[in-house]
Write a protein that holds these residues in place. Structure first.
Motif, PDB file in Angstrom:
ATOM      1  N   ILE A   1      -6.450   3.492  -3.992  1.00 36.83           N
ATOM      2  CA  ILE A   1      -5.679   1.813  -4.202  1.00 36.83           C
ATOM      3  C   ILE A   1      -7.182   1.003  -3.660  1.00 36.83           C
ATOM      4  O   ILE A   1      -7.949   1.123  -2.613  1.00 36.83           O
ATOM      5  CB  ILE A   1      -4.743   1.319  -3.203  1.00 36.83           C
ATOM      6  CG1 ILE A   1      -3.824   2.488  -3.751  1.00 36.83           C
ATOM      7  CG2 ILE A   1      -4.608   0.528  -3.046  1.00 36.83           C
ATOM      8  CD1 ILE A   1      -2.564   2.199  -2.257  1.00 36.83           C
TER       9      ILE A   1
ATOM     10  N   THR B   1      -6.426  -7.809   6.256  1.00 39.99           N
ATOM     11  CA  THR B   1      -6.443  -6.078   5.664  1.00 39.99           C
ATOM     12  C   THR B   1      -7.300  -4.674   6.156  1.00 39.99           C
ATOM     13  O   THR B   1      -6.069  -3.695   6.269  1.00 39.99           O
ATOM     14  CB  THR B   1      -7.055  -6.745   4.487  1.00 39.99           C
ATOM     15  OG1 THR B   1      -6.583  -8.138   3.705  1.00 39.99           O
ATOM     16  CG2 THR B   1      -7.458  -5.453   3.137  1.00 39.99           C
TER      17      THR B   1
ATOM     18  N   THR C   1      -5.460  -1.716   6.541  1.00 44.99           N
ATOM     19  CA  THR C   1      -5.451  -0.273   6.247  1.00 44.99           C
ATOM     20  C   THR C   1      -5.770   0.445   7.003  1.00 44.99           C
ATOM     21  O   THR C   1      -4.797   1.719   6.517  1.00 44.99           O
ATOM     22  CB  THR C   1      -6.532  -0.315   5.506  1.00 44.99           C
ATOM     23  OG1 THR C   1      -6.572  -1.732   4.541  1.00 44.99           O
ATOM     24  CG2 THR C   1      -7.024   0.813   4.967  1.00 44.99           C
TER      25      THR C   1
ATOM     26  N   MET D   1       0.381  -1.151  -0.538  1.00 40.01           N
ATOM     27  CA  MET D   1       0.115   0.082   0.234  1.00 40.01           C
ATOM     28  C   MET D   1       1.030   1.765   0.178  1.00 40.01           C
ATOM     29  O   MET D   1       0.720   2.492  -0.742  1.00 40.01           O
ATOM     30  CB  MET D   1      -0.821   0.434   1.350  1.00 40.01           C
ATOM     31  CG  MET D   1      -2.033  -1.161   1.590  1.00 40.01           C
ATOM     32  SD  MET D   1      -2.559  -1.533   2.686  1.00 40.01           S
ATOM     33  CE  MET D   1      -4.236  -2.251   2.572  1.00 40.01           C
TER      34      MET D   1
ATOM     35  N   ALA E   1       0.820   3.662  -2.941  1.00 37.78           N
ATOM     36  CA  ALA E   1       0.214   5.546  -2.558  1.00 37.78           C
ATOM     37  C   ALA E   1       1.544   6.552  -2.739  1.00 37.78           C
ATOM     38  O   ALA E   1       1.723   6.969  -3.774  1.00 37.78           O
ATOM     39  CB  ALA E   1      -0.097   5.427  -1.262  1.00 37.78           C
TER      40      ALA E   1
ATOM     41  N   ILE F   1      -7.942   4.395   0.202  1.00 36.52           N
ATOM     42  CA  ILE F   1      -6.961   3.730   0.243  1.00 36.52           C
ATOM     43  C   ILE F   1      -9.269   2.653   0.113  1.00 36.52           C
ATOM     44  O   ILE F   1      -9.331   2.735   1.307  1.00 36.52           O
ATOM     45  CB  ILE F   1      -6.827   2.583   0.556  1.00 36.52           C
ATOM     46  CG1 ILE F   1      -5.665   3.433   0.260  1.00 36.52           C
ATOM     47  CG2 ILE F   1      -6.413   1.013   0.928  1.00 36.52           C
ATOM     48  CD1 ILE F   1      -4.120   2.663   1.670  1.00 36.52           C
TER      49      ILE F   1
ATOM     50  N   ARG G   1      -4.317   7.648   3.137  1.00 39.95           N
ATOM     51  CA  ARG G   1      -3.166   7.959   3.021  1.00 39.95           C
ATOM     52  C   ARG G   1      -2.515   9.324   2.446  1.00 39.95           C
ATOM     53  O   ARG G   1      -2.223   9.325   1.198  1.00 39.95           O
ATOM     54  CB  ARG G   1      -2.252   6.532   2.519  1.00 39.95           C
ATOM     55  CG  ARG G   1      -0.857   7.243   3.382  1.00 39.95           C
ATOM     56  CD  ARG G   1       0.361   5.763   3.555  1.00 39.95           C
ATOM     57  NE  ARG G   1       1.792   5.614   2.968  1.00 39.95           N
ATOM     58  CZ  ARG G   1       2.536   5.970   3.882  1.00 39.95           C
ATOM     59  NH1 ARG G   1       2.003   5.219   5.141  1.00 39.95           N
ATOM     60  NH2 ARG G   1       3.817   6.143   3.664  1.00 39.95           N
TER      61      ARG G   1
ATOM     62  N   THR H   1      -8.217  -2.973  -2.368  1.00 44.86           N
ATOM     63  CA  THR H   1      -7.801  -4.459  -2.343  1.00 44.86           C
ATOM     64  C   THR H   1      -9.171  -5.343  -1.987  1.00 44.86           C
ATOM     65  O   THR H   1     -10.394  -5.009  -2.319  1.00 44.86           O
ATOM     66  CB  THR H   1      -7.670  -3.865  -0.741  1.00 44.86           C
ATOM     67  OG1 THR H   1      -8.455  -3.941   0.461  1.00 44.86           O
ATOM     68  CG2 THR H   1      -6.084  -2.757  -0.520  1.00 44.86           C
TER      69      THR H   1
ATOM     70  N   THR I   1      -4.008   9.367  -1.402  1.00 38.76           N
ATOM     71  CA  THR I   1      -4.220   8.432  -1.687  1.00 38.76           C
ATOM     72  C   THR I   1      -5.839   7.646  -0.835  1.00 38.76           C
ATOM     73  O   THR I   1      -5.496   7.564   0.025  1.00 38.76           O
ATOM     74  CB  THR I   1      -3.674   7.571  -1.378  1.00 38.76           C
ATOM     75  OG1 THR I   1      -1.985   7.568  -2.168  1.00 38.76           O
ATOM     76  CG2 THR I   1      -3.524   6.392  -1.985  1.00 38.76           C
TER      77      THR I   1
ATOM     78  N   ASN J   1     -10.938  -1.270   0.283  1.00 37.19           N
ATOM     79  CA  ASN J   1     -10.728  -2.611   1.188  1.00 37.19           C
ATOM     80  C   ASN J   1     -12.263  -3.146   0.362  1.00 37.19           C
ATOM     81  O   ASN J   1     -13.767  -2.530   0.903  1.00 37.19           O
ATOM     82  CB  ASN J   1     -11.337  -3.496   2.612  1.00 37.19           C
ATOM     83  CG  ASN J   1      -9.697  -2.697   3.206  1.00 37.19           C
ATOM     84  OD1 ASN J   1     -10.063  -2.199   4.766  1.00 37.19           O
ATOM     85  ND2 ASN J   1      -9.231  -2.347   2.874  1.00 37.19           N
TER      86      ASN J   1
ATOM     87  N   ALA K   1     -12.152   1.858   4.897  1.00 36.99           N
ATOM     88  CA  ALA K   1     -11.701   2.560   4.380  1.00 36.99           C
ATOM     89  C   ALA K   1     -10.551   3.388   4.638  1.00 36.99           C
ATOM     90  O   ALA K   1     -11.145   4.069   5.880  1.00 36.99           O
ATOM     91  CB  ALA K   1     -12.116   3.423   2.773  1.00 36.99           C
TER      92      ALA K   1
ATOM     93  N   CYS L   1      -2.939   4.632   6.805  1.00 40.27           N
ATOM     94  CA  CYS L   1      -3.486   5.978   6.764  1.00 40.27           C
ATOM     95  C   CYS L   1      -3.797   6.239   8.337  1.00 40.27           C
ATOM     96  O   CYS L   1      -3.431   6.688   9.052  1.00 40.27           O
ATOM     97  CB  CYS L   1      -4.240   5.652   6.705  1.00 40.27           C
ATOM     98  SG  CYS L   1      -4.895   4.088   5.371  1.00 40.27           S
TER      99      CYS L   1
END
Ligand SMILES: Nc1ncnc2c1ncn2[C@@H]1O[C@H](COP(=O)(O)OP(=O)(O)OP(=O)(O)O)[C@@H](O)[C@H]1O
Ligand SMILES: Nc1nc2c(c(=O)[nH]1)N[C@H]1C(S)=C(S)[C@@H](COP(=O)(O)O)O[C@H]1N2
Length: 176
Positions: A69, A83, A87, A57, A61, A128, A123, A71, A126, A130, A120, A91
């Motif tokens: 991103i 996961t 995350t 990740m 990022a 991210i 970062r 996942t 970015t 899931n 979610a 983050c």
């Protein structure tokens, strides 16, 4: 600004080649349908190992310049499902509304939707997000949350994402 999107399938079996990466393929197909703007993908299939998930990740990022991103897998209650922990670890800010909405939507398909701890977060610049590892869950979850993603990326000063409006309608609140 180029739209780069990272796709990470997190699964012990997919990473060993026991499964074909159906969730990853479903994410690519869905984004190809949704996005009118040209986009580039960064792609990885990795086992459920938290340090490896975090490093993948971070690389996507911070070094590959992905604005988003996505996942798949590793969000459930099993011992190796980590996961969401990975995350959260990478983050600066969590975005709990994504998980709430995806679980609510998934619950209309399967009662086991509540077993996903998908979340979610952000970062730096970015986002991210899931998704669960079930191939069918990919489209169900993305249809629920994607309308809010282009505006979230606007707020993060990322690239302007235009969608195919006949497939998915991005919602951008108007400045009045
Ligand atoms: N490529 C795939 N093809 C078919 N089904 C899949 C695929 N990937 C995942 N699934 C389904 O989704 C479920 C959850 O997938 P996930 O990758 O999170 O964990 P897993 O495959 O159970 O765990 P592991 O990491 O041990 O392989 C699987 O049990 C399987 O039913
Ligand atoms: N839309 C949708 N969400 C779903 C599912 C599904 O089939 N469809 N499966 C659930 C199940 S059975 C599990 S165990 C959790 C976690 O899956 P993961 O570990 O593959 O991320 O996601 C849940 N969310």
């Amino acid at each position: 600004m180029t739209i780069r999107i990272g796709i990470i399938n997190i699964s012990d079996r997919a990473s060993q080649g026991i499964y074909k990466d159906l969730p990853g393929m479903a994410i690519v197909d869905t984004l190809n349908e949704y996005l009118k703007s040209p986009w580039e993908k960064e792609y990885a299939i990795i086992p459920d190992e938290q340090p490896l998930i975090e490093n993948t990740m971070i690389d996507m990022a911070d070094h590959k310049n992905c604005c988003l991103i996505i996942t798949s897998g590793g969000t459930g209650p099993a011992k190796r499902d980590v996961t969401p922990e990975a995350t959260e670890a990478v983050c600066d800010k969590m975005m709990p509304g994504f998980g709430e909405l995806m679980r609510a939507k998934s619950l209309t398909y399967v009662p086991t939707a509540i077993l996903s701890r998908q979340t979610a977060g952000i970062r730096n610049k970015t986002l991210i997000v899931n998704l669960p590892g079930k191939p069918k869950a990919i489209r169900q979850c993305l249809d629920a949350v994607f309308p809010a993603i282009p505006y979230c990326i606007d707020l993060l000063e990322g690239p302007f994402i235009e969608c195919n409006e006949d497939v998915i309608k991005a919602f951008r609140p108007q400045n009045v």
